[in-house]
Scaffold this motif. Sequence first.
Motif, mmCIF file in Angstrom:
data_model
loop_
_atom_site.group_PDB
_atom_site.id
_atom_site.type_symbol
_atom_site.label_atom_id
_atom_site.label_comp_id
_atom_site.label_asym_id
_atom_site.label_seq_id
_atom_site.Cartn_x
_atom_site.Cartn_y
_atom_site.Cartn_z
ATOM 1 N N UNK A 288 -41.458 46.498 -11.290
ATOM 2 C CA UNK A 288 -42.516 46.703 -10.309
ATOM 3 C C UNK A 288 -43.661 45.753 -10.638
ATOM 4 N N UNK A 289 -44.359 45.276 -9.603
ATOM 5 C CA UNK A 289 -45.570 44.508 -9.822
ATOM 6 C C UNK A 289 -46.691 45.125 -9.006
ATOM 7 N N UNK A 290 -47.818 45.365 -9.660
ATOM 8 C CA UNK A 290 -49.037 45.828 -9.003
ATOM 9 C C UNK A 290 -50.006 44.664 -8.996
ATOM 10 N N UNK A 291 -50.610 44.393 -7.836
ATOM 11 C CA UNK A 291 -51.458 43.207 -7.695
ATOM 12 C C UNK A 291 -52.782 43.574 -7.045
ATOM 13 N N UNK A 292 -53.860 43.012 -7.593
ATOM 14 C CA UNK A 292 -55.184 43.131 -6.977
ATOM 15 C C UNK A 292 -55.877 41.778 -7.061
ATOM 16 N N UNK A 293 -56.876 41.583 -6.206
ATOM 17 C CA UNK A 293 -57.583 40.303 -6.099
ATOM 18 C C UNK A 293 -59.089 40.551 -6.180
ATOM 19 N N UNK A 294 -59.785 39.675 -6.912
ATOM 20 C CA UNK A 294 -61.247 39.712 -7.055
ATOM 21 C C UNK A 294 -61.812 38.419 -6.491
ATOM 22 N N UNK A 295 -63.054 38.476 -6.012
ATOM 23 C CA UNK A 295 -63.648 37.301 -5.367
ATOM 24 C C UNK A 295 -64.966 36.900 -5.998
ATOM 25 N N UNK A 296 -65.164 35.577 -6.101
ATOM 26 C CA UNK A 296 -66.426 34.970 -6.510
ATOM 27 C C UNK A 296 -66.675 33.809 -5.555
ATOM 28 N N UNK A 297 -67.591 33.998 -4.637
ATOM 29 C CA UNK A 297 -67.898 32.993 -3.620
ATOM 30 C C UNK A 297 -66.622 32.565 -2.899
ATOM 31 N N UNK A 298 -66.177 31.305 -3.043
ATOM 32 C CA UNK A 298 -64.962 30.890 -2.317
ATOM 33 C C UNK A 298 -63.765 30.723 -3.255
ATOM 34 N N UNK A 299 -63.827 31.411 -4.404
ATOM 35 C CA UNK A 299 -62.729 31.413 -5.366
ATOM 36 C C UNK A 299 -62.250 32.853 -5.558
ATOM 37 N N UNK A 300 -60.963 33.003 -5.772
ATOM 38 C CA UNK A 300 -60.402 34.331 -6.030
ATOM 39 C C UNK A 300 -59.605 34.310 -7.322
ATOM 40 N N UNK B 105 -61.087 43.241 9.878
ATOM 41 C CA UNK B 105 -59.828 43.398 10.596
ATOM 42 C C UNK B 105 -58.791 42.339 10.255
ATOM 43 N N UNK B 106 -59.184 41.323 9.477
ATOM 44 C CA UNK B 106 -58.253 40.262 9.089
ATOM 45 C C UNK B 106 -58.318 40.001 7.587
ATOM 46 N N UNK B 107 -58.526 41.079 6.841
ATOM 47 C CA UNK B 107 -58.634 41.004 5.385
ATOM 48 C C UNK B 107 -57.425 40.316 4.760
ATOM 49 N N UNK B 108 -56.248 40.552 5.326
ATOM 50 C CA UNK B 108 -55.012 39.990 4.782
ATOM 51 C C UNK B 108 -55.045 38.464 4.725
ATOM 52 N N UNK B 109 -55.761 37.821 5.637
ATOM 53 C CA UNK B 109 -55.806 36.352 5.642
ATOM 54 C C UNK B 109 -56.466 35.820 4.374
ATOM 55 N N UNK B 110 -57.339 36.602 3.810
ATOM 56 C CA UNK B 110 -58.037 36.215 2.581
ATOM 57 C C UNK B 110 -57.214 36.565 1.341
ATOM 58 N N UNK B 111 -56.611 37.736 1.363
ATOM 59 C CA UNK B 111 -55.953 38.260 0.167
ATOM 60 C C UNK B 111 -54.493 37.846 0.034
ATOM 61 N N UNK B 112 -53.773 37.747 1.131
ATOM 62 C CA UNK B 112 -52.336 37.485 1.094
ATOM 63 C C UNK B 112 -51.959 36.204 0.359
#
Length: 163
Positions: A2-14, A45-52
């Motif tokens: 299994x893989x669990x994944x999360x993303x953090x943001x700093x300005x225009x870098x993740x 409404x389009x969060x996935x475009x940033x995180x995916x």
Amino acid sequence: MIIAIDVYYLENTAKAIGALFYWDDTVAKNTISVEVDNIEPYVPGEFYKRELPCILKVIEQAGLEQIDLIIVDGNVYIDNEGTFGLGGKLWEALGGKIPVIGVAKTSFKNTEEKVTPVERGQSKNPLFVSAIGMDTEEAAALIKGMKGEHRMPDILKYVGFGE
């Protein structure tokens, strides 16, 4: 695995973090960290475009062939009609080959048919579990049974699903 994944943001870098584990593990077998530049801006409404794209880079580095299931911090569906959220978009991007479980700390309105609330530990504040590629009730039972005494399972907290 299994893989669990999360993303953090700093300005225009993740920074995307993935933890590879098995259901009985209390700690990750392996951790993958990937930095991604020039990410998409946040659009409601389009969060996935940033995180995916960030999540896909972690999966690529982990090796798709060794992953049996993916857990994301977010929702598979954003309404009862089955509109895909981040988890659904991920499942779609992977050609429906790997089941995805979404674990969200808050629920969307009008998702009660697609989401199962899961109470863990002493908390009466549930996690909201949704799934695609597997039964949602089974996914909820798996999340409920993960190691850890608190609302958020230990491995998910380690990756950053946090409170």
